[in-house]
Design a protein around this motif. Structure first.
Motif, PDB file in Angstrom:
ATOM      1  N   ASP A  68       8.436 -26.610 -32.706  1.00 17.87           N
ATOM      2  CA  ASP A  68       7.484 -25.767 -33.429  1.00 17.87           C
ATOM      3  C   ASP A  68       6.347 -26.613 -33.987  1.00 17.87           C
ATOM      4  OD1 ASP A  68       8.923 -23.365 -33.084  1.00 17.87           O
ATOM      5  OD2 ASP A  68      10.244 -23.884 -34.752  1.00 17.87           O
ATOM      6  N   GLY A  69       5.145 -26.048 -33.959  1.00 20.72           N
ATOM      7  CA  GLY A  69       3.981 -26.708 -34.546  1.00 20.72           C
ATOM      8  C   GLY A  69       3.563 -27.983 -33.839  1.00 20.72           C
ATOM      9  N   LEU A  70       3.651 -27.996 -32.523  1.00 20.92           N
ATOM     10  CA  LEU A  70       3.318 -29.196 -31.749  1.00 20.92           C
ATOM     11  C   LEU A  70       1.807 -29.420 -31.726  1.00 20.92           C
ATOM     12  CD1 LEU A  70       4.345 -31.443 -29.813  1.00 20.92           C
ATOM     13  CD2 LEU A  70       3.887 -29.851 -27.953  1.00 20.92           C
ATOM     14  N   ARG A  71       1.408 -30.663 -31.940  1.00 22.26           N
ATOM     15  CA  ARG A  71      -0.008 -31.038 -31.888  1.00 22.26           C
ATOM     16  C   ARG A  71      -0.141 -32.376 -31.165  1.00 22.26           C
ATOM     17  NH1 ARG A  71      -1.780 -27.105 -34.264  1.00 22.26           N
ATOM     18  NH2 ARG A  71      -1.639 -26.380 -36.369  1.00 22.26           N
ATOM     19  N   ILE A  72      -1.119 -32.440 -30.260  1.00 15.41           N
ATOM     20  CA  ILE A  72      -1.456 -33.685 -29.577  1.00 15.41           C
ATOM     21  C   ILE A  72      -2.886 -34.020 -29.968  1.00 15.41           C
ATOM     22  CG2 ILE A  72      -1.785 -34.849 -27.358  1.00 15.41           C
ATOM     23  CD1 ILE A  72       0.346 -33.008 -26.198  1.00 15.41           C
ATOM     24  N   ALA A  73      -3.097 -35.221 -30.467  1.00 18.11           N
ATOM     25  CA  ALA A  73      -4.403 -35.633 -30.967  1.00 18.11           C
ATOM     26  C   ALA A  73      -5.418 -35.752 -29.836  1.00 18.11           C
ATOM     27  CB  ALA A  73      -4.284 -36.963 -31.701  1.00 18.11           C
ATOM     28  N   GLU A  74      -6.675 -35.614 -30.197  1.00 16.59           N
ATOM     29  CA  GLU A  74      -7.786 -35.763 -29.268  1.00 16.59           C
ATOM     30  C   GLU A  74      -8.092 -37.247 -29.066  1.00 16.59           C
ATOM     31  OE1 GLU A  74      -9.677 -35.158 -26.705  1.00 16.59           O
ATOM     32  OE2 GLU A  74     -10.371 -33.272 -27.543  1.00 16.59           O
ATOM     33  N   ASP A  75      -8.625 -37.586 -27.925  1.00 16.26           N
ATOM     34  CA  ASP A  75      -9.138 -38.928 -27.678  1.00 16.26           C
ATOM     35  C   ASP A  75     -10.252 -39.165 -28.696  1.00 16.26           C
ATOM     36  OD1 ASP A  75     -10.675 -41.117 -26.745  1.00 16.26           O
ATOM     37  OD2 ASP A  75     -10.019 -40.750 -24.690  1.00 16.26           O
ATOM     38  N   PRO A  76     -10.209 -40.254 -29.463  1.00 18.69           N
ATOM     39  CA  PRO A  76     -11.214 -40.481 -30.509  1.00 18.69           C
ATOM     40  C   PRO A  76     -12.652 -40.470 -29.998  1.00 18.69           C
ATOM     41  CG  PRO A  76      -9.478 -42.130 -30.628  1.00 18.69           C
ATOM     42  CD  PRO A  76      -9.226 -41.325 -29.405  1.00 18.69           C
ATOM     43  N   ASP A  77     -12.858 -40.771 -28.721  1.00 18.61           N
ATOM     44  CA  ASP A  77     -14.217 -40.761 -28.182  1.00 18.61           C
ATOM     45  C   ASP A  77     -14.741 -39.340 -27.957  1.00 18.61           C
ATOM     46  OD1 ASP A  77     -14.311 -43.510 -28.187  1.00 18.61           O
ATOM     47  OD2 ASP A  77     -13.608 -43.693 -26.121  1.00 18.61           O
ATOM     48  N   PHE A  78     -13.891 -38.347 -28.052  1.00 16.53           N
ATOM     49  CA  PHE A  78     -14.311 -36.971 -27.818  1.00 16.53           C
ATOM     50  C   PHE A  78     -14.302 -36.120 -29.067  1.00 16.53           C
ATOM     51  CE2 PHE A  78     -13.197 -38.312 -23.562  1.00 16.53           C
ATOM     52  CZ  PHE A  78     -14.184 -37.728 -22.792  1.00 16.53           C
ATOM     53  N   GLY A  79     -13.740 -36.589 -30.136  1.00 16.77           N
ATOM     54  CA  GLY A  79     -13.743 -35.805 -31.366  1.00 16.77           C
ATOM     55  C   GLY A  79     -12.548 -36.105 -32.240  1.00 16.77           C
ATOM     56  N   LYS A  80     -12.449 -35.358 -33.326  1.00 15.37           N
ATOM     57  CA  LYS A  80     -11.380 -35.577 -34.294  1.00 15.37           C
ATOM     58  C   LYS A  80     -10.397 -34.402 -34.365  1.00 15.37           C
ATOM     59  CE  LYS A  80     -14.275 -38.464 -37.239  1.00 15.37           C
ATOM     60  NZ  LYS A  80     -13.794 -39.764 -36.981  1.00 15.37           N
ATOM     61  N   THR A  81     -10.663 -33.330 -33.648  1.00 22.65           N
ATOM     62  CA  THR A  81      -9.755 -32.189 -33.663  1.00 22.65           C
ATOM     63  C   THR A  81      -8.571 -32.458 -32.740  1.00 22.65           C
ATOM     64  OG1 THR A  81     -10.945 -31.107 -31.866  1.00 22.65           O
ATOM     65  CG2 THR A  81     -11.648 -30.593 -34.118  1.00 22.65           C
ATOM     66  N   ASP A  82      -7.648 -31.537 -32.700  1.00 25.33           N
ATOM     67  CA  ASP A  82      -6.501 -31.673 -31.802  1.00 25.33           C
ATOM     68  C   ASP A  82      -6.903 -31.330 -30.376  1.00 25.33           C
ATOM     69  OD1 ASP A  82      -4.661 -32.365 -33.791  1.00 25.33           O
ATOM     70  OD2 ASP A  82      -4.300 -30.261 -34.287  1.00 25.33           O
ATOM     71  N   PHE A  83      -6.370 -32.077 -29.418  1.00 28.52           N
ATOM     72  CA  PHE A  83      -6.551 -31.735 -28.010  1.00 28.52           C
ATOM     73  C   PHE A  83      -5.712 -30.504 -27.683  1.00 28.52           C
ATOM     74  CE2 PHE A  83      -4.618 -32.094 -23.749  1.00 28.52           C
ATOM     75  CZ  PHE A  83      -5.751 -31.820 -22.990  1.00 28.52           C
ATOM     76  N   LEU A  84      -4.468 -30.491 -28.176  1.00 28.94           N
ATOM     77  CA  LEU A  84      -3.550 -29.384 -27.934  1.00 28.94           C
ATOM     78  C   LEU A  84      -2.867 -29.019 -29.239  1.00 28.94           C
ATOM     79  CD1 LEU A  84      -1.737 -27.579 -25.979  1.00 28.94           C
ATOM     80  CD2 LEU A  84      -0.176 -29.509 -25.984  1.00 28.94           C
ATOM     81  N   ALA A  85      -2.819 -27.737 -29.516  1.00 34.73           N
ATOM     82  CA  ALA A  85      -2.061 -27.219 -30.659  1.00 34.73           C
ATOM     83  C   ALA A  85      -1.364 -25.961 -30.177  1.00 34.73           C
ATOM     84  CB  ALA A  85      -2.987 -26.904 -31.823  1.00 34.73           C
ATOM     85  N   LEU A  86      -0.086 -25.839 -30.491  1.00 42.32           N
ATOM     86  CA  LEU A  86       0.618 -24.630 -30.089  1.00 42.32           C
ATOM     87  C   LEU A  86       1.652 -24.237 -31.121  1.00 42.32           C
ATOM     88  CD1 LEU A  86       3.589 -25.617 -28.726  1.00 42.32           C
ATOM     89  CD2 LEU A  86       2.029 -26.298 -26.956  1.00 42.32           C
ATOM     90  N   GLU A  87       1.981 -22.960 -31.092  1.00 42.52           N
ATOM     91  CA  GLU A  87       2.950 -22.418 -32.035  1.00 42.52           C
ATOM     92  C   GLU A  87       4.341 -22.969 -31.753  1.00 42.52           C
ATOM     93  OE1 GLU A  87       4.700 -18.061 -32.603  1.00 42.52           O
ATOM     94  OE2 GLU A  87       2.554 -18.190 -33.020  1.00 42.52           O
ATOM     95  N   SER A  88       4.780 -22.831 -30.514  1.00 41.14           N
ATOM     96  CA  SER A  88       6.108 -23.301 -30.128  1.00 41.14           C
ATOM     97  C   SER A  88       6.116 -23.720 -28.670  1.00 41.14           C
ATOM     98  CB  SER A  88       7.163 -22.198 -30.304  1.00 41.14           C
ATOM     99  OG  SER A  88       7.294 -21.829 -31.642  1.00 41.14           O
ATOM    100  N   ALA A  89       7.040 -24.586 -28.344  1.00 40.73           N
ATOM    101  CA  ALA A  89       7.284 -24.966 -26.954  1.00 40.73           C
ATOM    102  C   ALA A  89       8.794 -24.931 -26.745  1.00 40.73           C
ATOM    103  CB  ALA A  89       6.746 -26.357 -26.661  1.00 40.73           C
ATOM    104  N   PHE A  90       9.200 -24.434 -25.588  1.00 32.73           N
ATOM    105  CA  PHE A  90      10.606 -24.420 -25.213  1.00 32.73           C
ATOM    106  C   PHE A  90      10.771 -25.309 -23.992  1.00 32.73           C
ATOM    107  CE2 PHE A  90      10.025 -20.556 -27.584  1.00 32.73           C
ATOM    108  CZ  PHE A  90      11.186 -20.440 -28.321  1.00 32.73           C
ATOM    109  N   VAL A  91      11.545 -26.364 -24.141  1.00 31.55           N
ATOM    110  CA  VAL A  91      11.827 -27.271 -23.033  1.00 31.55           C
ATOM    111  C   VAL A  91      13.245 -26.945 -22.574  1.00 31.55           C
ATOM    112  CG1 VAL A  91      12.009 -29.673 -22.306  1.00 31.55           C
ATOM    113  CG2 VAL A  91      10.322 -29.020 -24.049  1.00 31.55           C
ATOM    114  N   GLU A  92      13.348 -26.289 -21.432  1.00 31.05           N
ATOM    115  CA  GLU A  92      14.653 -25.887 -20.924  1.00 31.05           C
ATOM    116  C   GLU A  92      15.308 -27.069 -20.223  1.00 31.05           C
ATOM    117  OE1 GLU A  92      14.213 -22.346 -18.589  1.00 31.05           O
ATOM    118  OE2 GLU A  92      13.039 -21.390 -20.174  1.00 31.05           O
ATOM    119  N   VAL A  93      16.558 -27.324 -20.592  1.00 33.26           N
ATOM    120  CA  VAL A  93      17.289 -28.457 -20.040  1.00 33.26           C
ATOM    121  C   VAL A  93      18.556 -27.969 -19.348  1.00 33.26           C
ATOM    122  CG1 VAL A  93      16.383 -30.099 -21.730  1.00 33.26           C
ATOM    123  CG2 VAL A  93      18.483 -28.902 -22.224  1.00 33.26           C
ATOM    124  N   ALA A  94      19.000 -28.739 -18.374  1.00 33.54           N
ATOM    125  CA  ALA A  94      20.234 -28.423 -17.659  1.00 33.54           C
ATOM    126  C   ALA A  94      21.418 -28.731 -18.569  1.00 33.54           C
ATOM    127  CB  ALA A  94      20.313 -29.225 -16.365  1.00 33.54           C
TER     128      ALA A  94
END
Length: 141
Positions: A68-94
């Motif tokens: 929940d609340g996953l965020r991936i930072a932006e490349d500093p040369d392109f800005g200061k906001t998040d590159f990716l922000a999402l509510e939730s991610a489900f990683v299904e595993v065997a």
């Protein structure tokens, strides 16, 4: 005789449910204890800072890890906001490999992702994803 088989089956079923609940709680505790390690591994893999609010075991179309609340930072040369922000991610595993302490990803589902794509003359902001020492080809602003 039939009555004993029904009782034994019921007791066996309850025992399996109890073992499943204990395993589920232990997996959640294990994920919580290793939260910083998981974030560090994800950051290293992405080549950018990765943060999240919570990680837990869930059931999607099978055993899954919910982030929940996953965020991936932006490349500093392109800005200061998040590159990716999402509510939730489900990683299904065997399931079977997970019981053997191995993770085999069967699928990933993102809930309400917001991705910021930036293009300059020299490339896109996602071109440095996955580099351990992210070096952008974007001109300085």
């Amino acid at each position: 005789m039939v009555k004993k088989v029904v009782i034994a089956t019921g007791v066996g079923g309850l025992l399996l449910i109890a073992v499943g609940v204990v395993a589920f709680l232990n997996l959640n505790a294990l994920l919580a204890q290793n939260r910083d390690r998981i974030a560090a591994i994800a950051s290293d893999a992405a080549g950018r800072a990765v943060t999240f609010e919570q990680v837990s075991v869930a059931f999607s179309s099978g055993l899954a890890i919910r982030i929940d609340g996953l965020r991936i930072a932006e490349d500093p040369d392109f800005g200061k906001t998040d590159f990716l922000a999402l509510e939730s991610a489900f990683v299904e595993v065997a399931l079977w490999p997970a019981l053997q302490r191995r993770i085999e990803v069967r699928g990933v589902r993102l809930v309400r992702p917001m991705i910021q794509i930036v293009e300059t003359r020299k490339g896109y902001n996602f071109s440095t994803l996955g580099e351990s020492d992210a070096k952008s080809t974007a001109p300085p602003s």
